[in-house]
Design a protein around this motif. Structure first.
Motif: not given
Length: 220
Positions: A141-143, A162-165, A211-215
């Motif tokens: 969904d993010f992609v 996804f705990k991303m900056s 493949n999981i973003i920021n795994y």
């Protein structure tokens, strides 16, 4: 007789009050005096001495102009007045304060970074089968949101999930932007996004760490 006693008591009271006023500490004059002393010390030590000026400028950048005078007075700069070489004394004072403050700032930064890393570790979840499935779907969904440039959803939902900056998001967007072929297919047929999502989930389940973003910031 009573009148004279009253007069005597009154005179004594007035004199006592006058003495009390004279003995009160003159805090304002003391503060002004120290400020004036500092001003004179600055003039004396900064004239034709770029090293003192440079060290003072560095300290000013850390403390700020508003609190500078009070800070250096409290830290003892006026002790340099009685030094045989006041310029060297003031220079040493500024350099020492710069070092202390920068060290404290670096130490604080390290502590904060360590605490942030610790918090991330505590917030990680177990890599159970169900969690893997969920995050593969979330990643798909993010992609898709990046392909469709759904900025609001990315910032409000996916970034915290996804705990991303901001930099992490930008890097991911840049990476996906290179996939010209997928963008071409989406432009030609927007419904193909659903197929892209399905393919991504299948690929993700076969290799979730990749493949999981920021795994590694999500799973233990």
């Amino acid at each position: 007789m009573k009148v004279s006693k009253i007069l005597i008591c009154t005179i004594i009271s007035i004199l006592a009050a006058g003495c009390a006023k004279k003995n009160l500490p003159t805090k304002n004059s003391e503060a002004i005096s120290k400020t004036e002393q500092l001003s004179l010390l600055k003039q004396q030590t900064e004239a034709n001495d770029p090293y003192v000026v440079d060290a003072k400028t560095q300290l000013l950048q850390i403390i700020g102009d508003k609190n500078f005078d009070n800070y250096v007075i409290k830290r003892g700069i006026l002790n340099c007045k009685s030094d045989n070489t006041p310029s060297s004394c003031v220079l040493s004072f500024y350099l020492n304060e710069n070092y202390k403050l920068k060290y404290d700032m670096q130490l604080k930064k390290v502590v904060e970074e360590n605490q942030a890393e610790h918090n991330i570790e505590l917030s990680k979840i177990k890599a159970t089968e169900n969690n893997i499935k969920n995050y593969c779907q979330y990643s798909a969904d993010f992609v898709t949101a990046i392909y469709t440039k759904d900025t609001t959803k990315i910032k409000q939902y996916f970034q915290p999930q996804f705990k991303m900056s901001e930099q992490d998001i930008l890097s991911l967007q840049t990476k996906i932007a290179k996939d010209n072929y997928s963008y071409f297919l989406i432009d030609e047929n927007p419904s193909i996004l659903q197929e892209i999502k399905v393919d991504y989930v299948e690929k993700c389940l076969s290799d979730p760490k990749k493949n999981i973003i920021n795994y590694f910031n999500i799973f233990r």
